[in-house]
Motif scaffolding. Structure first.
Motif, PDB file in Angstrom:
ATOM      1  N   ALA A  10     -14.411  24.777  38.861  1.00 45.30           N
ATOM      2  CA  ALA A  10     -13.088  24.840  39.486  1.00 45.30           C
ATOM      3  C   ALA A  10     -12.999  26.056  40.405  1.00 45.30           C
ATOM      4  CB  ALA A  10     -12.012  24.930  38.405  1.00 45.30           C
ATOM      5  N   ASN A  11     -12.014  26.021  41.280  1.00 41.14           N
ATOM      6  CA  ASN A  11     -11.719  27.183  42.112  1.00 41.14           C
ATOM      7  C   ASN A  11     -10.197  27.314  42.235  1.00 41.14           C
ATOM      8  OD1 ASN A  11     -10.781  25.611  44.452  1.00 41.14           O
ATOM      9  ND2 ASN A  11     -12.938  25.063  44.697  1.00 41.14           N
ATOM     10  N   GLU A  12      -9.754  28.387  42.855  1.00 40.80           N
ATOM     11  CA  GLU A  12      -8.322  28.659  42.959  1.00 40.80           C
ATOM     12  C   GLU A  12      -7.546  27.524  43.622  1.00 40.80           C
ATOM     13  OE1 GLU A  12      -7.340  32.566  44.574  1.00 40.80           O
ATOM     14  OE2 GLU A  12      -9.417  33.131  44.120  1.00 40.80           O
ATOM     15  N   GLU A  13      -8.167  26.856  44.564  1.00 50.80           N
ATOM     16  CA  GLU A  13      -7.494  25.768  45.269  1.00 50.80           C
ATOM     17  C   GLU A  13      -7.186  24.583  44.355  1.00 50.80           C
ATOM     18  OE1 GLU A  13     -10.454  27.198  46.720  1.00 50.80           O
ATOM     19  OE2 GLU A  13      -9.087  28.581  47.713  1.00 50.80           O
ATOM     20  N   ASP A  14      -7.831  24.532  43.207  1.00 45.21           N
ATOM     21  CA  ASP A  14      -7.606  23.453  42.249  1.00 45.21           C
ATOM     22  C   ASP A  14      -6.402  23.709  41.345  1.00 45.21           C
ATOM     23  OD1 ASP A  14      -9.949  22.121  43.133  1.00 45.21           O
ATOM     24  OD2 ASP A  14     -11.175  23.366  41.812  1.00 45.21           O
ATOM     25  N   ALA A  15      -5.769  24.856  41.474  1.00 45.55           N
ATOM     26  CA  ALA A  15      -4.698  25.258  40.559  1.00 45.55           C
ATOM     27  C   ALA A  15      -3.605  24.201  40.443  1.00 45.55           C
ATOM     28  CB  ALA A  15      -4.101  26.598  40.986  1.00 45.55           C
ATOM     29  N   GLY A  16      -3.146  23.664  41.544  1.00 39.19           N
ATOM     30  CA  GLY A  16      -2.074  22.662  41.509  1.00 39.19           C
ATOM     31  C   GLY A  16      -2.471  21.412  40.748  1.00 39.19           C
ATOM     32  N   ALA A  17      -3.670  20.918  40.994  1.00 38.20           N
ATOM     33  CA  ALA A  17      -4.136  19.706  40.312  1.00 38.20           C
ATOM     34  C   ALA A  17      -4.308  19.952  38.820  1.00 38.20           C
ATOM     35  CB  ALA A  17      -5.452  19.226  40.933  1.00 38.20           C
ATOM     36  N   LEU A  18      -4.857  21.109  38.450  1.00 37.96           N
ATOM     37  CA  LEU A  18      -5.035  21.430  37.039  1.00 37.96           C
ATOM     38  C   LEU A  18      -3.691  21.547  36.336  1.00 37.96           C
ATOM     39  CD1 LEU A  18      -7.959  21.960  38.042  1.00 37.96           C
ATOM     40  CD2 LEU A  18      -8.012  23.882  36.470  1.00 37.96           C
ATOM     41  N   LEU A  19      -2.757  22.153  37.015  1.00 39.21           N
ATOM     42  CA  LEU A  19      -1.413  22.312  36.464  1.00 39.21           C
ATOM     43  C   LEU A  19      -0.741  20.951  36.252  1.00 39.21           C
ATOM     44  CD1 LEU A  19       0.524  24.592  35.656  1.00 39.21           C
ATOM     45  CD2 LEU A  19       1.389  24.574  37.997  1.00 39.21           C
ATOM     46  N   GLU A  20      -0.873  20.062  37.215  1.00 41.18           N
ATOM     47  CA  GLU A  20      -0.292  18.712  37.093  1.00 41.18           C
ATOM     48  C   GLU A  20      -0.905  17.948  35.924  1.00 41.18           C
ATOM     49  OE1 GLU A  20      -0.386  16.462  40.751  1.00 41.18           O
ATOM     50  OE2 GLU A  20       0.426  18.167  41.882  1.00 41.18           O
ATOM     51  N   ILE A  21      -2.219  18.022  35.788  1.00 42.13           N
ATOM     52  CA  ILE A  21      -2.889  17.345  34.671  1.00 42.13           C
ATOM     53  C   ILE A  21      -2.395  17.919  33.354  1.00 42.13           C
ATOM     54  CG2 ILE A  21      -5.108  17.008  33.495  1.00 42.13           C
ATOM     55  CD1 ILE A  21      -6.387  16.888  36.337  1.00 42.13           C
ATOM     56  N   GLN A  22      -2.327  19.239  33.276  1.00 39.63           N
ATOM     57  CA  GLN A  22      -1.887  19.874  32.039  1.00 39.63           C
ATOM     58  C   GLN A  22      -0.460  19.455  31.680  1.00 39.63           C
ATOM     59  OE1 GLN A  22      -2.774  24.023  31.957  1.00 39.63           O
ATOM     60  NE2 GLN A  22      -2.404  24.177  29.767  1.00 39.63           N
ATOM     61  N   GLN A  23       0.415  19.416  32.648  1.00 38.64           N
ATOM     62  CA  GLN A  23       1.797  19.020  32.385  1.00 38.64           C
ATOM     63  C   GLN A  23       1.876  17.556  31.933  1.00 38.64           C
ATOM     64  OE1 GLN A  23       3.336  20.243  36.193  1.00 38.64           O
ATOM     65  NE2 GLN A  23       4.083  22.192  35.385  1.00 38.64           N
ATOM     66  N   GLU A  24       1.100  16.693  32.569  1.00 39.48           N
ATOM     67  CA  GLU A  24       1.110  15.281  32.192  1.00 39.48           C
ATOM     68  C   GLU A  24       0.566  15.070  30.780  1.00 39.48           C
ATOM     69  OE1 GLU A  24      -0.875  11.111  33.692  1.00 39.48           O
ATOM     70  OE2 GLU A  24      -0.127  12.495  35.233  1.00 39.48           O
ATOM     71  N   VAL A  25      -0.547  15.734  30.467  1.00 38.11           N
ATOM     72  CA  VAL A  25      -1.147  15.578  29.139  1.00 38.11           C
ATOM     73  C   VAL A  25      -0.249  16.195  28.063  1.00 38.11           C
ATOM     74  CG1 VAL A  25      -3.139  16.163  27.693  1.00 38.11           C
ATOM     75  CG2 VAL A  25      -3.504  15.373  30.045  1.00 38.11           C
ATOM     76  N   LEU A  26       0.322  17.353  28.337  1.00 41.06           N
ATOM     77  CA  LEU A  26       1.231  17.980  27.374  1.00 41.06           C
ATOM     78  C   LEU A  26       2.451  17.101  27.112  1.00 41.06           C
ATOM     79  CD1 LEU A  26       1.171  21.726  28.478  1.00 41.06           C
ATOM     80  CD2 LEU A  26       0.291  20.782  26.345  1.00 41.06           C
TER      81      LEU A  26
END
Length: 176
Positions: A10-26
């Motif tokens: 991963a890199n910093e530019e992936d932050a938004g996508a990782l955050l969206e996945i985390q919110q959806e899974v949570l």
């Protein structure tokens, strides 16, 4: 299917996508200790978190892209204490519609390959809800072994508890 999947760090530019996945899974509330209402990370905090993980040579974050879309990520974290620095735990989040396609397996394989070449990491562990049968089956298939259980460790609702299954992998990491 797996030929359409790209695994990378991963890199910093992936932050938004990782955050969206985390919110959806949570939001599913099935297999994670953190609840959606407890998770309040901003995009800037997510970027900082990614930077911290990648700056530590004993930690990493891998993502899986399917047809260019980030659909899964895995984070490996290692304690800072000297006597535990040879160990680490991982967590993984897969978007619901991409589960059962082998993406999690590919990410874990990438983690094991990374750990095998990392001079510090000798043991990979994780806790998994006893009700998460699919994940437990995958971990066993990949060589993880159950080391123990924390009985009734996780309280889902009033009078509803489940065990935290403690698993680890050290088979190919050549305990140094």
């Amino acid at each position: 299917m797996t030929e359409k999947i790209k695994i990378r760090v991963a890199n910093e530019e992936d932050a938004g996508a990782l955050l969206e996945i985390q919110q959806e899974v949570l939001a599913e509330e099935d297999y994670l200790i953190t609840t959606i209402d407890e998770f309040q990370r901003t995009i800037d905090e997510q970027r900082e978190w990614i930077q911290e993980k990648l700056a530590n040579e004993r930690e990493t974050i891998f993502i899986a892209q399917y047809r260019g879309k980030i659909v899964c990520w895995l984070v490996f974290q290692s304690p800072q204490r000297k006597r535990l620095a040879h160990t680490g735990t991982f967590g993984m989040m897969v978007l619901n519609e991409y589960r059962g396609l082998g993406i999690g397996k590919l990410l874990i394989e990438k983690l094991l390959e990374w750990a095998e070449h990392n001079p510090y990491i000798e043991k990979i562990s994780l806790g998994v809800f006893s009700t998460n049968e699919r994940a437990i089956a995958l971990y066993k298939k990949m060589g993880f072994v159950e080391e123990g259980r924390k009985i009734k460790e996780i309280k889902l609702h009033d009078n509803e508890y489940i065990d935290d299954v403690l698993t680890s992998f050290s088979e190919c990491l050549d305990i140094r």
